[in-house]
Design an enzyme around this catalytic site. Structure first.
Site, PDB file in Angstrom:
ATOM      1  N   GLU A 143       0.825  -1.210   0.000  1.00 11.53           N
ATOM      2  CA  GLU A 143       0.000   0.000   0.000  1.00 11.53           C
ATOM      3  C   GLU A 143       0.859   1.259   0.000  1.00 11.53           C
ATOM      4  O   GLU A 143       0.529   2.254  -0.638  1.00 11.53           O
ATOM      5  CB  GLU A 143      -0.929  -0.009   1.217  1.00 11.53           C
ATOM      6  CG  GLU A 143      -2.015  -1.069   1.173  1.00 11.53           C
ATOM      7  CD  GLU A 143      -2.983  -0.864   0.018  1.00 11.53           C
ATOM      8  OE1 GLU A 143      -4.037  -0.260   0.224  1.00 11.53           O
ATOM      9  OE2 GLU A 143      -2.659  -1.304  -1.106  1.00 11.53           O
ATOM     10  N   THR A 196      -6.112   7.871  -5.523  1.00 17.82           N
ATOM     11  CA  THR A 196      -6.027   7.823  -4.066  1.00 17.82           C
ATOM     12  C   THR A 196      -5.114   8.913  -3.518  1.00 17.82           C
ATOM     13  O   THR A 196      -5.432   9.574  -2.520  1.00 17.82           O
ATOM     14  CB  THR A 196      -5.520   6.438  -3.613  1.00 17.82           C
ATOM     15  OG1 THR A 196      -6.433   5.445  -4.079  1.00 17.82           O
ATOM     16  CG2 THR A 196      -5.434   6.356  -2.096  1.00 17.82           C
TER      17      THR A 196
END
Length: 321
Positions: A143, A196
């Site tokens: 991530e 994101t």
């Protein structure tokens, strides 16, 4: 872990093929600390051990050429490399095929699903040296590579299944929460671009104390509602005064999508992760089906294409196919 070796010699386990699920992060009020897994969509990784040390990506499908093949830049291979270093098995050769079965940049944990599938695969090939919870820090490395911040609200539920609370990041404290029976998620992905990294940059670094107090109460209420199987409490708690007011601006027709969901029987409604996907929790599949039909028609009227997924909450996490 440096002295732990696989009980299997290299090559004996052949190839493993793993599915890992999409996830809904934040669950409205729990920014970076709450998430749950769904049965669909998800990603698939095929992995093979070889006698040539190193981790390589041999094939990627379904990404329209958007994902890197370089092993140090791809979240799957990079996470596998961290895992192998941790267990002191850099002598292992790994070949990876990644099959994207879910939209990239959808707010449904696309990078998380790929990373988790890869870690679950290598852990199985090496003899299950780590538990699912012990794999979370390695998935967080993926991530960090994908969006610049190693959050766990996607990877933890993808690995553990169900609803998950990240009580603390330092030290990492991951807690599985109960899922009320017959709970479904109605997910709609409007095909607009909300990266994101950009969505995170919009978030205020400081908040008013009164808003923080409201948010704490909602997080506690949502967790309590899950334990008590109290749908009304869950619904009252699915309110976000910190993040959603800013992020919802990026999602076309957000307020109308919320009204459609609530008018047609949703428990609660909000943004999935950083968006643009939105989700509603419902008490049954029929209600979820009705909600996505109404929302997709609304987006069609706005000349926006969309994809819809209706799923029970995924209780098992990744699985071998």
């Amino acid at each position: 872990m440096s002295d732990r070796k696989s009980k299997f010699p290299l090559g004996d386990l052949g190839v493993v093929k793993v599915f890992a699920p999409a996830t809904v992060a934040n669950v409205v009020c729990g920014f970076d600390v709450l998430g749950f897994a769904v049965n669909e969509p998800g990603d698939v990784v095929e992995m093979k051990l070889t006698n040539t040390p190193g981790v390589i990506i041999t094939k990627i499908t379904g990404d329209d050429g958007r994902l890197p093949m370089a092993s140090e830049k791809n979240t799957v291979s990079a996470s596998v490399q961290h895992y192998l270093k941790h267990i002191n098995r850099l002598d292992v050769g790994v070949e990876i095929e990644l099959h994207k079965k879910m939209p990239i940049g959808s707010g449904l944990g696309s990078s998380s699903a790929s990373t988790v599938a890869g870690l679950f695969a290598i852990n199985n090939l090496m003899g299950k040296l780590l538990t699912a919870k012990e794999l979370v820090p390695f998935a967080m490395k993926g991530e960090e590579l994908a969006c610049g911040y190693g959050h766990a609200d996607n990877v933890a539920p993808a690995l553990l299944g169900g609803f998950v609370l990240i009580r603390s990041y330092d030290p990492l404290d991951v807690i599985s929460l109960p899922t009320p029976p017959n709970m479904f998620a109605a997910i709609v992905y409007p095909e607009v671009d909300v990266p994101t990294k950009d969505a995170r940059q919009m978030i205020k670094s400081k908040v008013l104390l009164k808003d923080a107090v409201t948010q704490w109460g909602n997080v506690a209420g949502l967790v309590s509602g899950l334990f008590m199987q109290d749908f009304e409490l869950i619904g009252r708690s699915m309110k976000d005064v910190l993040i959603e007011p800013t992020r919802s601006i990026l999602i076309p027709g957000f307020d109308d999508l919320r009204k459609l969901a609530m008018d047609h029987g949703a428990i609660g409604f909000g943004i999935s992760g950083s968006g643009p996907s939105v989700f509603a929790l419902t008490k049954d599949k029929e209600t979820a089906d009705k909600i996505v039909q109404q929302q997709q028609q609304h987006l069609k009227n706005l000349e926006i294409n969309s994809k819809a997924f209706v799923s029970a909450v995924n209780a098992e996490g990744p699985r071998i196919l």
